[in-house]
Design a protein around this motif. Sequence first.
Motif, PDB file in Angstrom:
ATOM      1  N   GLY A  91       0.826  -0.859  -0.308  1.00 61.94           N
ATOM      2  CA  GLY A  91      -0.143   0.234   0.351  1.00 61.94           C
ATOM      3  C   GLY A  91       0.721   1.094   0.229  1.00 61.94           C
ATOM      4  N   VAL A  92       0.062   1.859  -0.062  1.00 60.64           N
ATOM      5  CA  VAL A  92       0.733   3.340   0.378  1.00 60.64           C
ATOM      6  C   VAL A  92       0.567   4.007   2.046  1.00 60.64           C
ATOM      7  CG1 VAL A  92       1.207   6.180  -0.397  1.00 60.64           C
ATOM      8  CG2 VAL A  92       0.141   4.723  -2.060  1.00 60.64           C
ATOM      9  N   TYR A  93       2.267   4.642   2.158  1.00 60.12           N
ATOM     10  CA  TYR A  93       2.914   4.667   3.648  1.00 60.12           C
ATOM     11  C   TYR A  93       2.529   6.491   3.955  1.00 60.12           C
ATOM     12  CZ  TYR A  93       2.638  -0.449   4.238  1.00 60.12           C
ATOM     13  OH  TYR A  93       2.399  -1.785   5.218  1.00 60.12           O
ATOM     14  N   PHE A  94       1.527   6.555   4.786  1.00 61.03           N
ATOM     15  CA  PHE A  94       1.818   7.997   4.962  1.00 61.03           C
ATOM     16  C   PHE A  94       2.000   8.673   6.518  1.00 61.03           C
ATOM     17  CE2 PHE A  94      -0.957   8.831   1.703  1.00 61.03           C
ATOM     18  CZ  PHE A  94      -1.594   8.140   0.808  1.00 61.03           C
ATOM     19  N   CYS A  95       2.610   9.431   6.694  1.00 59.45           N
ATOM     20  CA  CYS A  95       3.317   9.318   8.512  1.00 59.45           C
ATOM     21  C   CYS A  95       1.880  10.932   8.183  1.00 59.45           C
ATOM     22  CB  CYS A  95       4.924   9.917   8.237  1.00 59.45           C
ATOM     23  SG  CYS A  95       5.272  11.551   7.702  1.00 59.45           S
ATOM     24  N   ALA A  96       1.886  11.122   9.360  1.00 61.27           N
ATOM     25  CA  ALA A  96       1.114  12.532   9.832  1.00 61.27           C
ATOM     26  C   ALA A  96       0.883  12.787  11.527  1.00 61.27           C
ATOM     27  CB  ALA A  96      -0.513  11.871   9.824  1.00 61.27           C
ATOM     28  N   ARG A  97       1.391  13.855  10.975  1.00 63.80           N
ATOM     29  CA  ARG A  97       1.557  14.451  12.296  1.00 63.80           C
ATOM     30  C   ARG A  97      -0.005  14.221  13.215  1.00 63.80           C
ATOM     31  NH1 ARG A  97       2.669  20.818  14.051  1.00 63.80           N
ATOM     32  NH2 ARG A  97       0.793  20.723  13.645  1.00 63.80           N
ATOM     33  N   LYS A  98      -0.216  13.963  14.989  1.00 67.91           N
ATOM     34  CA  LYS A  98      -1.521  13.888  15.238  1.00 67.91           C
ATOM     35  C   LYS A  98      -1.839  15.668  15.995  1.00 67.91           C
ATOM     36  CE  LYS A  98      -3.374  11.919  19.833  1.00 67.91           C
ATOM     37  NZ  LYS A  98      -3.798  13.067  20.515  1.00 67.91           N
ATOM     38  N   ASN A  99      -3.156  15.550  15.625  1.00 65.64           N
ATOM     39  CA  ASN A  99      -3.630  16.450  17.389  1.00 65.64           C
ATOM     40  C   ASN A  99      -3.003  16.776  18.079  1.00 65.64           C
ATOM     41  OD1 ASN A  99      -5.357  18.812  18.013  1.00 65.64           O
ATOM     42  ND2 ASN A  99      -6.524  19.220  16.106  1.00 65.64           N
ATOM     43  N   TYR A 100      -2.745  18.305  18.805  1.00 59.72           N
ATOM     44  CA  TYR A 100      -2.198  18.324  19.821  1.00 59.72           C
ATOM     45  C   TYR A 100      -3.368  17.969  20.569  1.00 59.72           C
ATOM     46  CZ  TYR A 100       0.326  20.678  23.950  1.00 59.72           C
ATOM     47  OH  TYR A 100       0.856  20.522  25.242  1.00 59.72           O
ATOM     48  N   TRP A 101      -4.611  18.472  20.729  1.00 59.06           N
ATOM     49  CA  TRP A 101      -5.650  18.365  21.766  1.00 59.06           C
ATOM     50  C   TRP A 101      -6.995  17.207  21.671  1.00 59.06           C
ATOM     51  CZ3 TRP A 101      -4.961  21.937  24.765  1.00 59.06           C
ATOM     52  CH2 TRP A 101      -4.204  23.096  23.848  1.00 59.06           C
ATOM     53  N   THR A 102      -5.992  15.962  20.803  1.00 61.20           N
ATOM     54  CA  THR A 102      -7.136  15.156  21.037  1.00 61.20           C
ATOM     55  C   THR A 102      -6.355  13.843  21.652  1.00 61.20           C
ATOM     56  OG1 THR A 102      -5.801  14.085  18.729  1.00 61.20           O
ATOM     57  CG2 THR A 102      -7.719  15.634  18.781  1.00 61.20           C
ATOM     58  N   SER A 103      -7.158  12.676  21.806  1.00 63.32           N
ATOM     59  CA  SER A 103      -6.461  12.615  22.723  1.00 63.32           C
ATOM     60  C   SER A 103      -6.460  10.596  22.220  1.00 63.32           C
ATOM     61  CB  SER A 103      -7.800  12.124  24.304  1.00 63.32           C
ATOM     62  OG  SER A 103      -8.475  12.003  24.173  1.00 63.32           O
ATOM     63  N   THR A 104      -6.886  10.517  21.284  1.00 64.93           N
ATOM     64  CA  THR A 104      -7.555   9.152  20.649  1.00 64.93           C
ATOM     65  C   THR A 104      -5.960   9.073  19.609  1.00 64.93           C
ATOM     66  OG1 THR A 104      -8.518   9.844  19.031  1.00 64.93           O
ATOM     67  CG2 THR A 104      -9.100   8.472  21.426  1.00 64.93           C
ATOM     68  N   TYR A 105      -5.490   8.076  19.029  1.00 63.09           N
ATOM     69  CA  TYR A 105      -4.771   7.953  17.718  1.00 63.09           C
ATOM     70  C   TYR A 105      -4.795   7.525  16.378  1.00 63.09           C
ATOM     71  CZ  TYR A 105      -4.460   3.705  20.376  1.00 63.09           C
ATOM     72  OH  TYR A 105      -4.049   3.104  21.326  1.00 63.09           O
ATOM     73  N   HIS A 106      -6.292   6.458  17.053  1.00 68.25           N
ATOM     74  CA  HIS A 106      -6.120   5.515  15.689  1.00 68.25           C
ATOM     75  C   HIS A 106      -7.105   5.848  14.390  1.00 68.25           C
ATOM     76  CE1 HIS A 106      -9.132   5.096  18.413  1.00 68.25           C
ATOM     77  NE2 HIS A 106     -10.021   4.575  16.913  1.00 68.25           N
ATOM     78  N   GLY A 107      -7.579   7.107  14.666  1.00 68.70           N
ATOM     79  CA  GLY A 107      -8.377   7.884  13.389  1.00 68.70           C
ATOM     80  C   GLY A 107      -7.404   8.611  12.465  1.00 68.70           C
ATOM     81  N   SER A 108      -7.843   9.153  11.626  1.00 65.56           N
ATOM     82  CA  SER A 108      -7.154   9.717  10.484  1.00 65.56           C
ATOM     83  C   SER A 108      -7.500  11.034  10.922  1.00 65.56           C
ATOM     84  CB  SER A 108      -8.066   9.724   9.412  1.00 65.56           C
ATOM     85  OG  SER A 108      -7.371   8.359   8.054  1.00 65.56           O
TER      86      SER A 108
END
Length: 124
Positions: A91-108
């Motif tokens: 597949g195509v692999y993407f890195c992403a920076r997490k939103n500072y204010w969200t407490s979850t991590y598994h959703g786009s």
Amino acid sequence: QVQLVESGGGMVQAGGSLRLSCTASEGFHIYGMGWFRQAPGKEREFVAHIGWNGGSTEYADSVKGRFTISRDNALKTVWLQMNSLKPEDTGVYFCARKNYWTSTYHGSRDYDYWGQGTRVTVSS
């Protein structure tokens, strides 16, 4: 504007390894970082997340024990070491920076900046 640049994708036979890199232009050391992937015809899915200081890591069940996420804040870089690759890892692999204010991590939606993606192809 934060830019994330991935590299390290390629073609590999099943059982092989690849190491993906993602370097940020700015705004890195206080944010969690994640890797996602998207297979042809499928939705983007969570692969791994690492906390801002590397003290916590989380993985999708499908990659646990095979993939390792790590980071170096001084280099503004996050890596994804992928071992024992399977054709279903293609597949195509993407890195992403997490939103500072969200407490979850598994959703786009938990992430606010994305790289352009790097393609991984695993042949059987």
